[in-house]
Motif scaffolding. Structure first.
Motif, PDB file in Angstrom:
ATOM      1  N   CYS A  43       0.815  -1.222   0.000  1.00  0.00           N
ATOM      2  CA  CYS A  43       0.000   0.000   0.000  1.00  0.00           C
ATOM      3  C   CYS A  43       0.846   1.268   0.000  1.00  0.00           C
ATOM      4  CB  CYS A  43      -0.975   0.025   1.200  1.00  0.00           C
ATOM      5  SG  CYS A  43      -2.283  -1.187   1.000  1.00  0.00           S
ATOM      6  N   SER A 140     -16.507  11.350  -5.203  1.00  0.00           N
ATOM      7  CA  SER A 140     -15.081  11.521  -4.933  1.00  0.00           C
ATOM      8  C   SER A 140     -14.734  12.962  -4.604  1.00  0.00           C
ATOM      9  CB  SER A 140     -14.288  11.061  -6.146  1.00  0.00           C
ATOM     10  OG  SER A 140     -14.750  11.745  -7.285  1.00  0.00           O
ATOM     11  N   VAL A 143     -11.187  14.060  -2.987  1.00  0.00           N
ATOM     12  CA  VAL A 143      -9.887  14.187  -3.641  1.00  0.00           C
ATOM     13  C   VAL A 143      -9.686  15.584  -4.230  1.00  0.00           C
ATOM     14  CG1 VAL A 143      -9.629  11.780  -4.211  1.00  0.00           C
ATOM     15  CG2 VAL A 143     -10.807  13.286  -5.769  1.00  0.00           C
ATOM     16  N   MET A 146      -6.472  17.949  -3.552  1.00  0.00           N
ATOM     17  CA  MET A 146      -5.265  17.210  -3.157  1.00  0.00           C
ATOM     18  C   MET A 146      -4.204  17.372  -4.223  1.00  0.00           C
ATOM     19  SD  MET A 146      -6.111  13.581  -1.608  1.00  0.00           S
ATOM     20  CE  MET A 146      -7.086  13.310  -0.190  1.00  0.00           C
ATOM     21  N   GLU A 150      -0.234  13.359  -3.168  1.00  0.00           N
ATOM     22  CA  GLU A 150      -1.176  12.935  -2.128  1.00  0.00           C
ATOM     23  C   GLU A 150      -2.254  12.039  -2.706  1.00  0.00           C
ATOM     24  OE1 GLU A 150      -2.941  16.052   0.154  1.00  0.00           O
ATOM     25  OE2 GLU A 150      -1.115  16.376   1.309  1.00  0.00           O
ATOM     26  N   LYS A 151      -2.685  12.406  -3.947  1.00  0.00           N
ATOM     27  CA  LYS A 151      -3.719  11.610  -4.596  1.00  0.00           C
ATOM     28  C   LYS A 151      -3.208  10.193  -4.865  1.00  0.00           C
ATOM     29  CE  LYS A 151      -6.846  12.197  -8.457  1.00  0.00           C
ATOM     30  NZ  LYS A 151      -7.100  12.970  -9.661  1.00  0.00           N
ATOM     31  N   ARG A 153      -0.820   8.691  -3.327  1.00  0.00           N
ATOM     32  CA  ARG A 153      -0.650   7.952  -2.068  1.00  0.00           C
ATOM     33  C   ARG A 153      -2.000   7.433  -1.584  1.00  0.00           C
ATOM     34  NH1 ARG A 153       2.827  11.222   1.935  1.00  0.00           N
ATOM     35  NH2 ARG A 153       3.960  11.674   0.017  1.00  0.00           N
ATOM     36  N   LEU A 154      -3.043   8.223  -1.796  1.00  0.00           N
ATOM     37  CA  LEU A 154      -4.369   7.775  -1.385  1.00  0.00           C
ATOM     38  C   LEU A 154      -4.805   6.568  -2.202  1.00  0.00           C
ATOM     39  CD1 LEU A 154      -6.889   8.582   0.363  1.00  0.00           C
ATOM     40  CD2 LEU A 154      -7.766   9.609  -1.721  1.00  0.00           C
ATOM     41  N   ARG A 157      -3.500   3.219  -1.318  1.00  0.00           N
ATOM     42  CA  ARG A 157      -4.030   2.574  -0.107  1.00  0.00           C
ATOM     43  C   ARG A 157      -5.307   1.792  -0.369  1.00  0.00           C
ATOM     44  NH1 ARG A 157      -2.685   7.395   2.951  1.00  0.00           N
ATOM     45  NH2 ARG A 157      -4.877   7.885   3.237  1.00  0.00           N
ATOM     46  N   PHE A 164      -8.106   2.601   4.108  1.00  0.00           N
ATOM     47  CA  PHE A 164      -8.847   3.485   3.214  1.00  0.00           C
ATOM     48  C   PHE A 164     -10.249   3.668   3.772  1.00  0.00           C
ATOM     49  CE2 PHE A 164      -8.756   5.446  -0.903  1.00  0.00           C
ATOM     50  CZ  PHE A 164     -10.072   5.461  -1.346  1.00  0.00           C
ATOM     51  N   GLU A 165     -10.631   4.938   4.033  1.00  0.00           N
ATOM     52  CA  GLU A 165     -11.866   5.132   4.803  1.00  0.00           C
ATOM     53  C   GLU A 165     -13.133   4.998   3.974  1.00  0.00           C
ATOM     54  OE1 GLU A 165      -8.430   7.217   5.434  1.00  0.00           O
ATOM     55  OE2 GLU A 165     -10.010   8.351   4.418  1.00  0.00           O
ATOM     56  N   ARG A 170     -13.951   2.174  -2.329  1.00  0.00           N
ATOM     57  CA  ARG A 170     -12.961   1.107  -2.321  1.00  0.00           C
ATOM     58  C   ARG A 170     -13.563  -0.165  -2.898  1.00  0.00           C
ATOM     59  NH1 ARG A 170     -10.935  -3.097   0.081  1.00  0.00           N
ATOM     60  NH2 ARG A 170     -12.852  -3.362   1.254  1.00  0.00           N
TER      61      ARG A 170
END
Lengths: 351, 329
Positions: A43, A140, A143, A146, A150-151, A153-154, A157, A164-165, A170
């Motif tokens: 991840c 979404s 995002v 970002m 950062e995007k 990296r998200l 995950r 991932f929240e 997801r």
């Protein structure tokens, strides 16, 4: 005929079924290993792709090499390839045929690993989650704003459930990638099956006669090697027996012969017969240097594939008549090489 | 264990039984594969149909190829079709018979996959949920911002949040599954009727005598090929043994006189005679190559009169007076 069938089955079962069995066991082992293996995607954007694709590609290579290691025919192939020509010519088609059959068997376990991995989808998800277009999968809004890193990296995950929240996105993304992965898996299976179909069903159109020849001689090479090992073992046993016999005789020569005369003729007959059959099994090789020469020459100068006819003719005619009558049939024996063999039957009557 | 061995022996005795057995095993494998396959509908309007129809059609194609591959008759048929005429005339009816037998057997596993797919219904739901009119059902979730097509595309996915506390999804699934099962049962019925009609009507159209001949000769070809392979294997073994023994004997420098054993004392020479017989006179590499070449280019004619009526030595014992004491005749 039944005896032949049983023997044939035993022979075949020893060679091909054994290799097929090993092949099947390795395939099952690969499927079992995959299910027992705990896939844990890192991840992180730098490592996801390497991990995912590495897990798709490296175990198949390992299984392929293991297939070569476990296959007995590899050493037969290597020996046939490296031996000096001697009195037997080398046939490259046989080497190719053996190599192809070894490769075909070794490819099954890797193919199974690749298809199981693709059908499961986890490795594709790990490798390609950062390439997703996340807008497709739902709300979404988080995002927006970002930065690129950062995007990414998200997105990296996504394969990890607890990192991932936003669960619905997801789940939707997982489903999408898994669907692509399964499609790739089915296409891979289709390609492999189609290739195997072309090779086995269409090949007879092209090279059937040559194929019969190479199949026979490659099987012959394998079985000749086994026969040689068997003969060597028998020879060693008889060698040892005769050697020990001679040693005992030398140590206590008079005692042995005295004992034999006293116990009567039957014993000597049996012992004599055993000793004679052991002597026969020695095939004329009675010294260490001779045996070393046999073993050395077996590799450096393999014999030609031509059995001598006169050896068999001589045995045939002597079987019927015994040495006594050979003089009587001498003229037939003398012409044994030029004229056709003539069968003689002699009737023994007690009247 | 004994019973299993008997069953296996029965199946192995007849080449048709083996093909039937393999065909059934492949059908069972297809069912097992379907149950263990994790069907994963993408739930997106553009991809649903593609994925479902892919899963419904690609595995049958794979099973068809596998069915053709593992069938022994494929090799026999290709051999008979492609061989040069040689001494044996070619019979196209045999090739046709083998081809149709092979095709029928290869089609079983794909049909089983398609039927299981339809009767289960998951794939139909995934493919056709977008085509359902949502007005037929109550409880359409309209509080999400999505349009109707997207909502219908999400119906196959159970765990999606928009369908919580709603019976809409279950109603649509049941509706589509009902269609899927109807199609499945109709196809099954159609196939069974086709098979029954074929069986009943076939005797009216075909020449049964010619059919018996064709079936006999196709079975013969299969058995002949198996026996040829068996004979080659046994021959290779004897050739190898003699070659090795000859090699050992050549290594000695002094010529040792081998005393022949009378056959009634030692059983070694009996075995030798049996082995010689199995060599059938083929003792050199060139001879063997020629034999294998000729087997393909000029298969022998179907006439075994010469070997079947080989003269057998018959012994007759007579006493000096001419009376027969014993006769083989």
């Amino acid at each position: 005929m039944d005896k032949f069938r049983m023997m044939f089955q035993f022979l075949q079962s020893n060679q091909e079924s054994f290799m097929n069995g090993i092949c099947g066991i390795m395939a099952l082992a690969s499927a079992q290993m995959y299910s027992a293996f705990e896939f844990s995607c890192p991840c992180m954007p730098e490592y996801n792709y390497t991990y995912g694709i590495g897990l798709l590609v490296i175990p198949p290579i390992w299984f392929f090499l293991l297939g070569f290691v476990l296959n007995n025919n590899v050493s037969v192939l290597a020996e046939e390839w490296k031996r000096p020509t001697g009195s037997r010519t080398k046939d490259p088609t046989i080497l190719r045929y053996m190599f192809c059959s070894i490769t075909q068997r070794s490819l099954i376990a890797p193919a199974l690993w690749v298809s199981v991995t693709l059908m499961d989808g986890k490795s594709f998800l790990c490798a390609f989650s950062i390439n997703l277009d996340i807008e497709k999968f739902g709300n979404s809004s988080f995002v927006k704003g970002m930065s690129e890193t950062e995007k990414i990296r998200l997105l990296a995950r996504i394969p990890c459930k607890d990192l991932f929240e936003h669960q619905e996105i997801r789940v939707a993304a997982t489903r999408y990638i898994k669907c692509i992965s399964q499609a790739c898996g089915w296409i891979f299976l289709l390609m492999m099956t189609f290739t195997a179909f072309l090779i086995r069903a269409i090949r007879p159109c092209f090279t059937q006669a040559a194929f019969l020849k190479t199949k026979y001689w490659s099987h012959y090479i394998d079985i000749e090697r086994k026969m040689f090992d068997e003969t060597c073992k028998e020879h060693a046993k008889s060698f040892a027996k005769v050697c020990i016999h001679q040693y005992f005789e030398n140590i206590s020569g008079e005692m042995q012969s005295l004992h034999r005369h006293r116990s009567g003729q039957d014993d000597s007959g049996d012992e004599g017969e055993d000793k004679r059959s052991d002597e026969d099994k020695l095939l004329g090789i009675r010294a260490q240097d001779d045996m070393n020469k046999v073993l050395w020459n077996w590799h450096t100068c393999k014999p030609a594939l031509a059995l001598r006819k006169d050896q068999m003719d001589g045995e045939n005619s002597s079987k019927l008549n015994g040495k006594i009558n050979e003089g009587f049939n001498g003229f037939a024996n003398g012409h044994a090489h030029e004229t056709k063999k003539r069968e003689w039957a002699v009737y023994y009557s007690k009247v | 264990m004994e019973r299993l061995k008997l069953v296996l022996q029965y199946f192995q005795s007849n080449s048709e039984s083996i093909s039937n057995g393999i065909c059934i095993v492949l059908a069972l494998v297809s069912v097992k594969l379907y149950t263990s396959f994790d069907f994963n509908c993408p739930c997106l309007p553009q991809y649903n149909k593609l994925y479902s129809l892919g899963v419904m059609t690609v595995p049958p194609i794979i099973f068809f190829f596998l069915g053709v591959l593992v069938n022994r008759h494929t090799g026999v048929m290709m051999d008979e079709w492609m061989r040069p005429v040689g001494n044996r005339s070619k019979n196209p009816a045999v090739v046709k018979y083998l081809f149709s037998a092979m095709l029928q057997r290869a089609l079983l596993a794909p049909m089983v996959w398609i039927l299981v797919t339809l009767l289960d219904g998951k794939i139909f739901i995934c493919a056709f949920s977008v085509s359902v009119d949502p007005g037929l059902f109550s409880g359409v979730p309209n509080n999400t911002g999505l349009d109707v097509i997207r909502i219908m595309a999400k119906v196959p996915c159970k765990e999606d949040v928009i369908f919580q506390n709603s019976s809409f999804r279950k109603a649509v699934s049941r509706y589509v599954r009902c269609y899927s099962q109807a199609v499945g049962w109709s196809i099954l019925l159609f196939l069974i009727i086709l098979g029954a009609m074929g069986r009943l009507i076939k005797p009216c159209f075909e020449d049964h005598a010619a059919f018996l001949q064709t079936r006999y000769w196709s079975n013969y070809l299969d058995v002949e090929q198996k026996l040829f392979d068996e004979t080659c294997v046994l021959h290779a073994r004897d050739f190898a043994r003699k070659c090795v023994v000859q090699f050992f004997e050549d290594m000695t420098e002094d010529s040792i006189l081998h005393l022949p054993h009378p056959s009634f004392i030692s059983n070694v020479s009996e075995r030798w005679e049996e082995e010689e017989e199995r060599l059938h006179g083929v003792t050199r590499q060139e001879q063997m190559d020629q034999l294998l070449n000729k087997w393909y280019y000029g298969k022998p004619e179907l006439d075994v009169t010469r070997i079947a009526h080989r003269p057998r030595p018959c012994v007759t014992w007579q006493d000096p007076g001419g009376r027969t004491l014993y006769s083989d005749v």
